[in-house]
Design an enzyme around this catalytic site. Structure first.
Site, mmCIF file in Angstrom:
data_model
loop_
_atom_site.group_PDB
_atom_site.id
_atom_site.type_symbol
_atom_site.label_atom_id
_atom_site.label_comp_id
_atom_site.label_asym_id
_atom_site.label_seq_id
_atom_site.Cartn_x
_atom_site.Cartn_y
_atom_site.Cartn_z
ATOM 1 N N ASN A 278 0.823 -1.215 0.000
ATOM 2 C CA ASN A 278 0.000 0.000 0.000
ATOM 3 C C ASN A 278 0.857 1.265 0.000
ATOM 4 O O ASN A 278 0.354 2.367 0.169
ATOM 5 C CB ASN A 278 -0.924 0.014 1.221
ATOM 6 C CG ASN A 278 -2.044 -0.997 1.092
ATOM 7 O OD1 ASN A 278 -2.475 -1.316 -0.015
ATOM 8 N ND2 ASN A 278 -2.506 -1.525 2.216
ATOM 9 N N HIS A 280 2.988 2.435 2.165
ATOM 10 C CA HIS A 280 3.338 3.096 3.409
ATOM 11 C C HIS A 280 4.158 2.140 4.268
ATOM 12 O O HIS A 280 4.237 0.947 3.989
ATOM 13 C CB HIS A 280 2.095 3.638 4.144
ATOM 14 C CG HIS A 280 1.071 2.608 4.486
ATOM 15 N ND1 HIS A 280 -0.277 2.800 4.319
ATOM 16 C CD2 HIS A 280 1.179 1.360 4.987
ATOM 17 C CE1 HIS A 280 -0.936 1.739 4.703
ATOM 18 N NE2 HIS A 280 -0.087 0.850 5.124
ATOM 19 N N CYS A 315 2.730 6.433 7.690
ATOM 20 C CA CYS A 315 4.079 6.959 7.530
ATOM 21 C C CYS A 315 4.546 6.650 6.118
ATOM 22 O O CYS A 315 4.541 5.492 5.692
ATOM 23 C CB CYS A 315 5.011 6.344 8.562
ATOM 24 S SG CYS A 315 6.730 6.870 8.444
#
Length: 406
Positions: A278, A280, A315
């Site tokens: 994804n 991240h 993040c």
């Protein structure tokens, strides 16, 4: 023009047994041996050759049901994602349990999954949780080509994100040990899903670890949280179980740390290898950053017995991360409230050492009770920092001998 590279694969492709004989007997299920050739940029032509083996039906089985010469995508063949519910997966040593909706996978603790003490690391355990969760979706027949996303989620451009996770570890599996990991899902409020796990020793039946997590959906383009669409709810709700691995009447809130925290590790930067499908940072990387702030003297004589994570934002690969850590040594926490050490002489049935009561500090003298730390990962910004995840870890003394030994 240069000739295109040609490849050739031979793939074992299972066929569903009939309703009358669907007893998962490895000697009675049929398999198609499919070989195909073509180039890596095109669909491929399929030829069928019969063979027997013991596996449940998969996506390629549905292809085999079509006439010879049908065209399918190379990636679909290599991933072999089912389009119907499976009951046994011999490749992953998995099977459906809990009345047809839970999942159990048997794994062997490998050499690269253990630390210096030859026990599985926390990171390895979290990776196994993630893998078994994805394999559960794989067995359901709902998995699309996303990271655990169903077909309805892909049509609505949605992905799963975890909002909270709690893990309790009584004992750590050892190198070479065979363990069983059970996982199942249930409802969590109106727009969330709960996923739980249990890890047990196959040899002794002892429960090693328990975990629970809460998941919500996020739009992959806008990166905003989303309600569960009706078609997605219809896909996943038949798999829900009213069962919990960890029961919390009122989840303990984790306080926010600031720059006055006792231990700080700054300028942490994600690597490409830290990113998942994804795009991240993988959840396991967060835990690694948190644990790196724990003092070596604690890690040498203690082992983690519990961790709770509250996720605030994702993040990305360009974020610069700061890890903060604060030991709960200025007072004893009871039910989330700091207590005056002068008025407390017992904690969980253990007598407190006199140097603790006299203000000598918790870490230096706490031999029997647990140690607790509060954590915060934050992305460093120009004007202000943004929370990524809050955490709390609990530690206990390492056992002097191997658990369950006579």
């Amino acid at each position: 023009m240069a000739a295109a590279a040609v490849f050739s694969y031979r793939i074992f492709c299972p066929i569903r047994c009939s309703a009358a004989s669907n007893n998962h007997d490895p000697n009675k299920q049929k398999l198609n041996n499919i070989s195909y050739s073509g180039n890596s940029t095109r669909s491929t032509k399929v030829d069928l050759h019969s063979q027997t083996t013991g596996v449940a039906s998969t996506f390629v089985a549905s292809v085999a049901a079509e006439k010879e010469g049908c065209r399918i995508n190379e990636v679909q063949i290599r991933q072999n994602i089912p389009t119907k519910k499976q009951f046994v997966d011999p490749y992953r040593h998995g099977l459906i349990i809990e009345g047809g909706v839970g999942y159990r996978q048997t794994v062997v603790v490998r050499s690269y999954e253990v630390g210096p003490d030859k026990t599985a690391t926390l990171e390895s355990i979290l990776n196994l949780f993630q893998e078994t969760a994805l394999n559960h979706v794989w067995m359901s027949g709902l998995l699309s080509n996303g990271f655990g996303a169903t077909h309805g989620m892909m049509r609505n451009n949605l992905i799963w994100v975890v909002s909270r996770m709690q893990v309790e570890i009584d004992h750590y599996p050892i190198w070479g040990e065979v363990v069983e990991i059970d996982t199942w899902v249930g409802a969590s409020g109106k727009n969330g899903m709960r996923r739980d796990w249990l890890i047990r020793s196959q040899a002794t039946g002892h429960i090693f670890a328990r975990a629970t997590s809460t998941w919500v959906m996020m739009n992959q383009q806008t990166r905003r949280l989303s309600k569960i669409p009706a078609e997605v709810r219809a896909e996943i709700s038949p798999w829900f179980i009213d069962k919990q691995a960890i029961i919390e009447d009122v989840p303990e809130k984790i306080s926010k740390l600031d720059d006055t925290a006792k231990y700080v590790n700054s300028d942490l930067k994600p690597k490409r290898s830290d990113l998942d499908m994804n795009h991240h940072v993988n959840n396991v990387k967060y835990v690694r950053w948190m644990l790196e702030t724990i003092p070596d003297r604690i890690l040498e004589s203690n082992q983690l017995s519990g961790i709770t994570l509250e996720y605030r934002r994702e993040c990305g690969g360009s974020d610069v991360v700061q890890s903060l850590c604060q030991p709960d040594e200025d007072g004893i926490l009871k039910d989330g409230v700091k207590q005056d050490t002068a008025s407390i002489r017992l904690l969980n049935g253990f007598s407190l050492a006199s140097e603790i009561v006299d203000g000598g500090g918790l870490i230096a003298s706490f031999e029997k009770g647990p140690l607790r730390f509060t954590h915060l990962l934050q992305a460093k910004g120009v004007t202000q920092n943004e929370e990524i995840v809050r955490g709390r870890t609990t530690w206990k003394k390492k056992p002097s001998s191997m658990p369950f030994s006579s």
